[in-house]
Motif scaffolding. Structure first.
Motif, PDB file in Angstrom:
ATOM      1  N   ILE A 429       0.834  -1.208   0.000  1.00 40.72           N
ATOM      2  CA  ILE A 429       0.000   0.000   0.000  1.00 40.72           C
ATOM      3  C   ILE A 429       0.866   1.256   0.000  1.00 40.72           C
ATOM      4  N   ALA A 430       1.924   1.247   0.819  1.00 41.91           N
ATOM      5  CA  ALA A 430       2.801   2.418   0.900  1.00 41.91           C
ATOM      6  C   ALA A 430       3.511   2.673  -0.430  1.00 41.91           C
ATOM      7  N   ILE A 431       4.055   1.631  -1.024  1.00 41.63           N
ATOM      8  CA  ILE A 431       4.782   1.793  -2.290  1.00 41.63           C
ATOM      9  C   ILE A 431       3.823   2.170  -3.419  1.00 41.63           C
ATOM     10  N   SER A 432       2.623   1.593  -3.413  1.00 41.02           N
ATOM     11  CA  SER A 432       1.654   1.878  -4.473  1.00 41.02           C
ATOM     12  C   SER A 432       1.184   3.322  -4.460  1.00 41.02           C
ATOM     13  N   SER A 433       1.268   3.972  -3.300  1.00 41.40           N
ATOM     14  CA  SER A 433       0.843   5.375  -3.223  1.00 41.40           C
ATOM     15  C   SER A 433       1.711   6.288  -4.081  1.00 41.40           C
ATOM     16  N   TYR A 434       2.893   5.823  -4.450  1.00 44.59           N
ATOM     17  CA  TYR A 434       3.792   6.615  -5.297  1.00 44.59           C
ATOM     18  C   TYR A 434       3.578   6.327  -6.791  1.00 44.59           C
ATOM     19  N   PHE A 435       2.719   5.354  -7.104  1.00 43.47           N
ATOM     20  CA  PHE A 435       2.443   5.069  -8.508  1.00 43.47           C
ATOM     21  C   PHE A 435       1.653   6.218  -9.122  1.00 43.47           C
ATOM     22  N   PRO A 436       1.923   6.591 -10.371  1.00 44.45           N
ATOM     23  CA  PRO A 436       1.091   7.592 -11.046  1.00 44.45           C
ATOM     24  C   PRO A 436      -0.286   7.018 -11.350  1.00 44.45           C
ATOM     25  N   ILE A 437      -1.262   7.866 -11.557  1.00 42.46           N
ATOM     26  CA  ILE A 437      -2.616   7.407 -11.884  1.00 42.46           C
ATOM     27  C   ILE A 437      -2.598   6.712 -13.242  1.00 42.46           C
TER      28      ILE A 437
END
Length: 497
Positions: A429-437
């Motif tokens: 969840i933490a790493i995915s928050s940095y993914f672009p839309i």
């Protein structure tokens, strides 16, 4: 004779391949049918399948378990089992035929009449299946089960997709069920030639074993299926379609990853039921292994649910995301203590299993009814979370009663899996928050793949790190390494030969 572990490894390999293929076909079927059908179609058929599940659960005779546990079943036992199953299937078909029109009137949808007639016929077909297949399970041979499972799922998928693509009708779901059962019967006799004979011998023996187990099945089926009937009546077909789809997808990861092990566990427990110490040790090892495999899969599925739904089902199905996230996580936690069912059956504690299921039914159904009336679908999901956790605790208590392993000892055996799964979910969840839309299917797929890889690395890394820090205690890691070593050895020997 090969060792029990060797036979379990070989059986699990066949079952793992079977479940992997069946799982893939199930997912493919769900995705394709979701393209051609609307949520209301799934909700309508879910009403029929739920009523069918309740009736079949209420009349379940547990003949498979009785034959597996029998010391030396003869031809007359198999003939008696076939006779009982056939009579049961015919009675259910007639009951469904009589109830079809009243049920359609109650739910205000005349289409339910034809659905119930077709589903009743599918149960009649299932009653004709070859009971001699139990011989393979008793010997922990599951090669034939592989061909049976894969063939029936493939034919069911093919029939469903053809009807859905041609007519875009809810009948695609019903035709798939009937085709699956018909294939099941045909292939069962092709695998093990058998000429059944009608006999009424041994009925008393079967009923003496299965009475409480059947009662437990009734309570359990009502417990986990009655909510669909309530939602269909209170909230309507479309919310029920979302709920049914979300529930089916949420349970898929844990069910499919544990099925190969669970199907081999009951015969194994039954074989050593007269040795309490060995049975307790076997349960602890098996349960820890099941949890170590299923827990991260279920939790991980909840974490990636949103991207998965957008990618494979489409935005029309976005309301199922919360359902999948909540229930997949709960199903994952429920794997702790989930082997209490085969353990209780192996020990003949079927009455206690019935009491457990009745207690959960009395608690669960009224709460879900009130929640559906007051808070809608989200209220039902919250109740599912609470009752799922309660069910897990009750299972742990029952295990303590059956084999004397305390609740703390059971939880401690799964500590590394619990900690690793929690850190995995937090990290993804933490790493995915940095993914672009994501702006397209390809980008969504890339992010989904990245989440899965990150989760796998985090879980395995944390789990084996904790195992090393704890001086490599006996546990699921040991079992996994031993199983992988045995599989590698078998493959190497085959290559060399």
């Amino acid at each position: 004779m090969p060792s029990v572990r060797g036979r379990l490894v070989k059986a699990s390999m066949w079952m793992s391949m079977s479940r992997a293929i069946v799982n893939a076909l199930t997912m493919l079927s769900t995705v394709v049918l979701a393209w051609f059908l609307v949520p209301a179609d799934f909700g309508l058929v879910a009403l029929g399948t739920t009523m069918l599940a309740i009736v079949t659960g209420a009349t379940e005779l547990s003949l498979t378990q009785a034959l597996i546990r029998h010391e030396n079943p003869r031809d007359s036992h198999f003939n008696a089992a076939w006779t009982l199953n056939t009579i049961r299937g015919l009675i259910i078909f007639l009951l469904f035929a009589l109830a079809a029109y009243p049920a359609a009137k109650f739910y205000g949808d005349t289409r339910l009449t034809g659905i119930m007639l077709a589903l009743g016929f599918s149960v009649f077909l299932s009653g004709l299946i070859n009971p001699r297949l139990i011989t393979f399970q008793r010997q922990l041979i599951f090669k034939q089960e592989f061909f049976l499972s894969v063939s029936q799922k493939f034919v069911g998928l093919l029939a469903s997709v053809v009807v859905a693509a041609t007519w875009h009708s809810y009948w695609a779901l019903v035709v798939g069920i009937v085709a699956t059962q018909l294939t099941n019967v045909v292939v069962s006799y092709a695998i093990f030639p058998y000429s059944p004979k009608i006999t009424f011998q041994h009925f008393k023996d079967f009923f003496s074993f299965s009475a409480w187990l059947s009662a437990s099945q009734i309570a359990n089926t009502l417990n986990w299926r009655f909510d669909i009937l309530l939602i269909g009546k209170i909230l309507g077909a479309t919310p029920l379609g979302y709920y049914s789809m979300g529930n089916n997808l949420a349970i898929l990861p844990t069910r499919e990853t544990t099925a190969p092990l669970k199907q081999t566990i009951y015969p194994s427990f039954a074989n050593i039921r007269h040795d309490p110490n060995r049975l307790a040790a076997a349960y602890q090892r098996a349960q820890a292994l099941v949890t170590a495999i299923a827990l991260p899969v279920g939790v991980g599925f909840a974490v990636v649910a949103e991207k998965l739904v957008v990618l494979v089902l489409g935005e029309i199905w976005l309301p199922v995301v919360f359902i999948i996230q909540a229930l997949a996580a709960v199903f994952a936690v429920q794997t702790i203590g989930s082997l209490v069912q085969p353990l209780g059956m192996a020990q003949g504690e079927t009455k206690m299993l019935f009491k457990r299921d009745m207690q959960m039914f009395v608690v669960r159904v009224p709460i879900i009814l009130l929640s559906a009336m007051q808070f809608g679908l989200n209220g039902v999901i919250c109740c599912r979370i609470l009752t799922g956790l309660l069910s897990t605790y009750i299972n742990l208590i029952l295990v303590k009663r059956f084999i004397g392993v305390t609740v703390f000892q059971q939880l401690y055996a799964n500590t590394r899996a619990l900690v690793s799964a929690a850190l995995m979910a937090t990290g993804v969840i933490a790493i995915s928050s940095y993914f672009p839309i994501a702006t397209g299917k390809l980008e969504t797929f890339a992010q989904l793949a990245a989440q899965i890889v990150i989760g796998a690395v985090l879980y395995c890394g944390v789990n084996f790190t904790l195992w090393y820090l704890m001086n490599k205690p006996q546990g699921p890691e040991t079992e996994i390494i031993a199983i992988l070593s045995q599989i590698s050895s078998k493959l190497r020997n085959r290559v060399l030969s």
